[in-house]
Design a protein around this motif. Structure first.
Motif, PDB file in Angstrom:
ATOM      1  N   LEU A 299      20.322 -10.434  -4.381  1.00 55.35           N
ATOM      2  CA  LEU A 299      21.132  -9.177  -4.037  1.00 55.35           C
ATOM      3  C   LEU A 299      22.308  -8.875  -4.622  1.00 55.35           C
ATOM      4  O   LEU A 299      23.160  -9.541  -4.732  1.00 55.35           O
ATOM      5  N   GLU A 300      22.426  -7.853  -5.491  1.00 53.01           N
ATOM      6  CA  GLU A 300      23.295  -7.407  -6.140  1.00 53.01           C
ATOM      7  C   GLU A 300      23.703  -6.001  -5.934  1.00 53.01           C
ATOM      8  O   GLU A 300      23.043  -5.159  -5.817  1.00 53.01           O
ATOM      9  N   ASN A 301      25.247  -5.826  -5.964  1.00 51.13           N
ATOM     10  CA  ASN A 301      25.562  -4.322  -5.924  1.00 51.13           C
ATOM     11  C   ASN A 301      25.577  -3.686  -7.339  1.00 51.13           C
ATOM     12  O   ASN A 301      25.027  -2.499  -7.316  1.00 51.13           O
ATOM     13  N   GLY A 302      26.115  -4.312  -8.153  1.00 47.32           N
ATOM     14  CA  GLY A 302      26.205  -3.928  -9.618  1.00 47.32           C
ATOM     15  C   GLY A 302      24.702  -4.152  -9.837  1.00 47.32           C
ATOM     16  O   GLY A 302      23.712  -4.591  -9.162  1.00 47.32           O
ATOM     17  N   GLY A 303      24.405  -3.805 -11.207  1.00 49.05           N
ATOM     18  CA  GLY A 303      23.017  -3.956 -11.617  1.00 49.05           C
ATOM     19  C   GLY A 303      22.450  -5.259 -12.156  1.00 49.05           C
ATOM     20  O   GLY A 303      21.319  -5.337 -12.347  1.00 49.05           O
TER      21      GLY A 303
ATOM     22  N   ASP B 132       0.816  -1.340   0.061  1.00 49.04           N
ATOM     23  CA  ASP B 132       0.097  -0.079  -0.018  1.00 49.04           C
ATOM     24  C   ASP B 132       1.008   1.193  -0.018  1.00 49.04           C
ATOM     25  O   ASP B 132       2.087   1.103   0.266  1.00 49.04           O
ATOM     26  N   PRO B 133       0.360   2.311  -0.153  1.00 51.89           N
ATOM     27  CA  PRO B 133       1.246   3.600  -0.725  1.00 51.89           C
ATOM     28  C   PRO B 133       1.951   3.969   0.766  1.00 51.89           C
ATOM     29  O   PRO B 133       3.099   4.624   0.701  1.00 51.89           O
ATOM     30  N   ASN B 134       1.528   3.637   1.905  1.00 53.88           N
ATOM     31  CA  ASN B 134       2.247   3.863   3.239  1.00 53.88           C
ATOM     32  C   ASN B 134       3.547   3.069   3.279  1.00 53.88           C
ATOM     33  O   ASN B 134       4.334   3.528   4.235  1.00 53.88           O
ATOM     34  N   THR B 135       3.747   1.902   2.609  1.00 50.63           N
ATOM     35  CA  THR B 135       4.792   1.054   2.948  1.00 50.63           C
ATOM     36  C   THR B 135       5.930   1.394   1.872  1.00 50.63           C
ATOM     37  O   THR B 135       5.645   1.751   0.910  1.00 50.63           O
ATOM     38  N   ILE B 136       7.000   1.646   2.630  1.00 54.13           N
ATOM     39  CA  ILE B 136       8.070   2.200   1.585  1.00 54.13           C
ATOM     40  C   ILE B 136       8.706   0.879   0.896  1.00 54.13           C
ATOM     41  O   ILE B 136       8.702   0.986  -0.254  1.00 54.13           O
ATOM     42  N   VAL B 137       9.002  -0.158   1.493  1.00 54.41           N
ATOM     43  CA  VAL B 137       9.424  -1.115   0.604  1.00 54.41           C
ATOM     44  C   VAL B 137       8.133  -2.052   0.313  1.00 54.41           C
ATOM     45  O   VAL B 137       7.501  -2.591   1.199  1.00 54.41           O
ATOM     46  N   SER B 138       8.024  -2.446  -1.085  1.00 57.60           N
ATOM     47  CA  SER B 138       6.896  -3.482  -1.273  1.00 57.60           C
ATOM     48  C   SER B 138       7.453  -4.973  -1.186  1.00 57.60           C
ATOM     49  O   SER B 138       8.336  -5.417  -1.524  1.00 57.60           O
ATOM     50  N   LEU B 139       6.594  -5.778  -0.427  1.00 60.94           N
ATOM     51  CA  LEU B 139       6.752  -6.749  -0.267  1.00 60.94           C
ATOM     52  C   LEU B 139       5.776  -7.804  -0.588  1.00 60.94           C
ATOM     53  O   LEU B 139       4.541  -7.650  -0.441  1.00 60.94           O
ATOM     54  N   SER B 140       6.021  -8.582  -1.769  1.00 62.29           N
ATOM     55  CA  SER B 140       5.204  -9.388  -2.503  1.00 62.29           C
ATOM     56  C   SER B 140       5.642 -10.822  -2.320  1.00 62.29           C
ATOM     57  O   SER B 140       6.489 -11.357  -1.969  1.00 62.29           O
ATOM     58  N   GLU B 141       4.662 -11.539  -2.777  1.00 58.77           N
ATOM     59  CA  GLU B 141       5.015 -12.758  -2.648  1.00 58.77           C
ATOM     60  C   GLU B 141       4.742 -13.468  -4.326  1.00 58.77           C
ATOM     61  O   GLU B 141       3.971 -13.071  -4.963  1.00 58.77           O
ATOM     62  N   PHE B 142       5.388 -14.640  -4.529  1.00 53.26           N
ATOM     63  CA  PHE B 142       5.389 -15.176  -5.577  1.00 53.26           C
ATOM     64  C   PHE B 142       5.856 -16.887  -5.560  1.00 53.26           C
ATOM     65  O   PHE B 142       6.706 -17.094  -4.700  1.00 53.26           O
ATOM     66  N   THR B 143       5.240 -17.569  -6.341  1.00 50.10           N
ATOM     67  CA  THR B 143       5.679 -18.862  -6.262  1.00 50.10           C
ATOM     68  C   THR B 143       5.952 -19.353  -7.589  1.00 50.10           C
ATOM     69  O   THR B 143       5.517 -19.121  -8.734  1.00 50.10           O
ATOM     70  N   TYR B 144       6.861 -19.988  -7.943  1.00 56.66           N
ATOM     71  CA  TYR B 144       7.885 -20.878  -8.933  1.00 56.66           C
ATOM     72  C   TYR B 144       7.608 -22.286  -8.834  1.00 56.66           C
ATOM     73  O   TYR B 144       7.924 -22.880  -8.023  1.00 56.66           O
TER      74      TYR B 144
ATOM     75  N   GLN C   9      15.243  -1.388  -6.109  1.00 58.34           N
ATOM     76  CA  GLN C   9      15.080   0.071  -6.050  1.00 58.34           C
ATOM     77  C   GLN C   9      14.524   0.591  -4.655  1.00 58.34           C
ATOM     78  O   GLN C   9      15.294   1.611  -4.180  1.00 58.34           O
ATOM     79  N   SER C  10      13.391   0.127  -4.143  1.00 55.27           N
ATOM     80  CA  SER C  10      12.994   0.613  -2.797  1.00 55.27           C
ATOM     81  C   SER C  10      13.981  -0.023  -1.584  1.00 55.27           C
ATOM     82  O   SER C  10      14.202   0.858  -0.969  1.00 55.27           O
ATOM     83  N   LEU C  11      14.445  -1.100  -1.995  1.00 54.80           N
ATOM     84  CA  LEU C  11      15.422  -1.530  -0.906  1.00 54.80           C
ATOM     85  C   LEU C  11      16.541  -0.521  -0.612  1.00 54.80           C
ATOM     86  O   LEU C  11      17.092  -0.159   0.150  1.00 54.80           O
ATOM     87  N   GLU C  12      17.173  -0.162  -1.833  1.00 56.62           N
ATOM     88  CA  GLU C  12      18.379   0.853  -1.860  1.00 56.62           C
ATOM     89  C   GLU C  12      17.945   2.290  -1.436  1.00 56.62           C
ATOM     90  O   GLU C  12      18.737   2.866  -0.779  1.00 56.62           O
ATOM     91  N   MET C  13      16.592   2.710  -1.668  1.00 55.27           N
ATOM     92  CA  MET C  13      16.169   4.009  -1.344  1.00 55.27           C
ATOM     93  C   MET C  13      16.155   3.829   0.225  1.00 55.27           C
ATOM     94  O   MET C  13      16.703   4.876   0.835  1.00 55.27           O
ATOM     95  N   VAL C  14      15.732   2.937   0.856  1.00 55.05           N
ATOM     96  CA  VAL C  14      15.643   2.577   2.328  1.00 55.05           C
ATOM     97  C   VAL C  14      16.920   2.804   2.856  1.00 55.05           C
ATOM     98  O   VAL C  14      17.505   3.303   3.889  1.00 55.05           O
TER      99      VAL C  14
END
Lengths: 227, 227
Positions: free
Chosen positions: A85-89, A24-36, A109-114
Motif C-alpha cells: 500500500l503506497e500513498n505515492g505512486g 465481475d462488472p458489479n464488483t467495484i474492487v477487483s479481488l484476485s488471487e495469485f501465487t508466488y 486504482q480501484s481501492l483509491e476510487m472506493v
DNA sequence: CGGGCTATTGACGTCAGTCAAGCGGGGTGG
DNA sequence: CCACCCCGCTTGACTGACGTCAATAGCCCG
C-alpha cells in the motif's frame, strides 16, 4: 480452482484475466488471487504501485538494498497482512515471497476510487499506514539501541504474537532473513538463539531449525528491555 | 505580542487563553503560539495527544527511551515541520525543545473535525503521515546497515537540505543528540566529523562547533552509499 | 576569573562481524 | 536404495568497528 503459479515476476498487466478471477462488472474492487513461488519477487523498489496485496498463505519480506548489497528487511508480511500500500505512486521496498505464497490482490486504482467515496475505507487505509508507521518507529529503537540478544528476543515475541498457533513458532524465514530484519549477521542470530536455548527459554523441535517452542515467555520478555 | 515562556510542561489545558491567542469564534481551527525553553518537554510518550504542533522557530527532538536510559531519537523537527500528529490517541514519542522554540499549536480535536468535512485537509494529514513513514523507513536502513561514517554523512546531507540558508549548516543539536539519532555514541560522531574534516569535505566556522561549512557536497555524498 | 558544559582526542575494551570448519537433513541421481 | 551433494545452521577462532573511560581544551555565563 484454477490458480497459476508465478515462476518469474507476475502478475503482469492484463494477466489477471488469465486465471479467471477478475471481478465481475458489479464488483467495484477487483479481488484476485495469485501465487508466488518461494524466492520470487512480488514487486521491486521504485516500481509503480499498481496493486495492493494481502497474504492468504505464505510469507513475504520487504527490503531495501544498499548499492554494495547490504540488505535491510523492513517488515515480514504474514497471513492476513496487507502490504504494498503506497500513498505515492511507487513502491518503497522490494517484496519477495519467502516461501510459496498466495495473495489476494486489489488494483490500487480501484481501492483509491472506493476510498474517495467511502469514508470508512479511507479511514482503514489511513489506519494501516499508521500501523506501519508505529512498527517502523519501534523498529528504529530496536535497530539503533538494542543488543543482539534483545533484538532476537524482541523478534521472537513479535513472531509469537503474530503467527503462533499453540505454543510453537513455525518460522517461515531463514536465519539470514532474521539477521537482515534485526540489523545483525546470521551467525549472531544463531548464537543468540543458542544462548536463549541454554537459558531454558526456548526449545527446537522437528528436523528443521525453524520450529521453536517457547518454554518461558516471561523470561524471554525479560531479555527485551522494552520501553 | 505577549507570549509566555514555558519553564515546565506547558501548555496545560486552559492555558491557551492565558496569552490571548486562541481563535476567535469565526475560526474553526484554533491556532495558538507557544514558546518552550531549551530542554523543556513538549509532551511525553504515551500522553494523550491533545495538540498538533508546528515549529515556528527553534528545533525539537522526538525520542523513545529504554528502561535503562538508552535513547533513540526518531526525528528532529525544524522550522516549518509539523509534529505530534497521532492517529491513535496517544503520543508515541517524547518531544523536547532542543533550543528555545516557538510553535504554533492546534487542538487535535479541531483538526479532526475539519478533516471530517474537508477532504483536502484529510488528504494533507494522510500525506504527512506517509512522509513520516518514508522517513522512518529510510532511517531503518541507516540504523540497521550503515557504518558510522555513512550515517554521519547521511545526517549532514539531510540537515543540509532541511535547514541550510547558504552553505553553512547551523546545527541546533548537540553531538549527543546526533549520536542518539544515528544509533552511535557522541565520540563516534565526533570522530566521523573529524575524519570528514580531514578529507576536506567540511569545515567548522565560528566559535561553537555547530556551524559546519560543506566544502564538497559531491564527495560527502560519496560517503553515503544511498540505495 | 572560575565553574560548568560541550567537543575532541587518545588508550583501551568489547560486542558483533568475519572467516572457516563441520554437522545434518533433504533431494537427486546412479 | 543408498551415496553424495547442497544448503541452512551451528560453533569456534580471530578481527575490527564502535563503545567506554579518561584527559584536555575551548566557550559561555555569572
Amino acid at each position: 480452482m484454477f490458480v497459476r503459479i508465478a515462476t518469474d515476476r507476475s502478475p503482469r498487466p492484463n494477466s489477471l484475466r488469465d486465471f479467471g478471477m477478475t471481478s465481475d462488472p458489479n464488483t467495484i474492487v477487483s479481488l484476485s488471487e495469485f501465487t508466488y513461488r518461494k524466492g520470487t519477487e512480488v514487486y521491486g523498489e521504485k516500481e509503480p504501485a499498481e496493486y495492493v496485496y494481502q497474504v492468504k498463505v505464505g510469507a513475504v519480506r520487504s527490503y531495501k538494498l544498499l548499492t554494495d548489497g547490504r540488505r535491510q528487511i523492513g517488515a515480514f508480511h504474514l497471513p492476513g497482512d496487507i502490504f504494498g500500500l503506497e500513498n505515492g505512486g511507487a513502491h518503497r521496498f522490494t517484496a519477495e515471497a519467502i516461501i510459496d505464497t498466495t495473495v489476494h490482490l486489489i488494483r490500487r486504482q480501484s481501492l483509491e476510487m472506493v476510498a474517495k467515496s467511502d469514508a470508512m475505507v479511507a479511514k482503514n487505509l489511513f489506519g494501516m499506514t499508521t500501523a506501519n508507521l508505529h512498527h517502523a518507529e519501534e523498529h528504529m529503537l530496536l535497530l539503533g539501541r538494542k543488543t543482539s540478544l534483545e533484538r532476537v528476543a524482541a523478534f521472537l515475541l513479535e513472531m509469537d504474537t503474530r503467527l503462533t498457533a499453540a505454543d510453537v513458532i513455525a518460522l517461515p524465514m531463514s536465519r539470514r532473513d532474521i539477521a537482515d530484519y534485526l540489523g545483525l549477521t546470521l551467525e549472531t542470530v544463531s548464537r543468540a538463539l543458542s544462548r536463549l536455548h541454554e537459558f531454558g527459554v526456548l526449545g527446537f523441535i522437528g528436523n528443521t531449525q525453524r520450529q521453536i517452542v517457547l518454554l518461558d515467555r516471561v523470561k524471554l520478555a525479560s531479555f527485551d528491555l522494552q520501553n
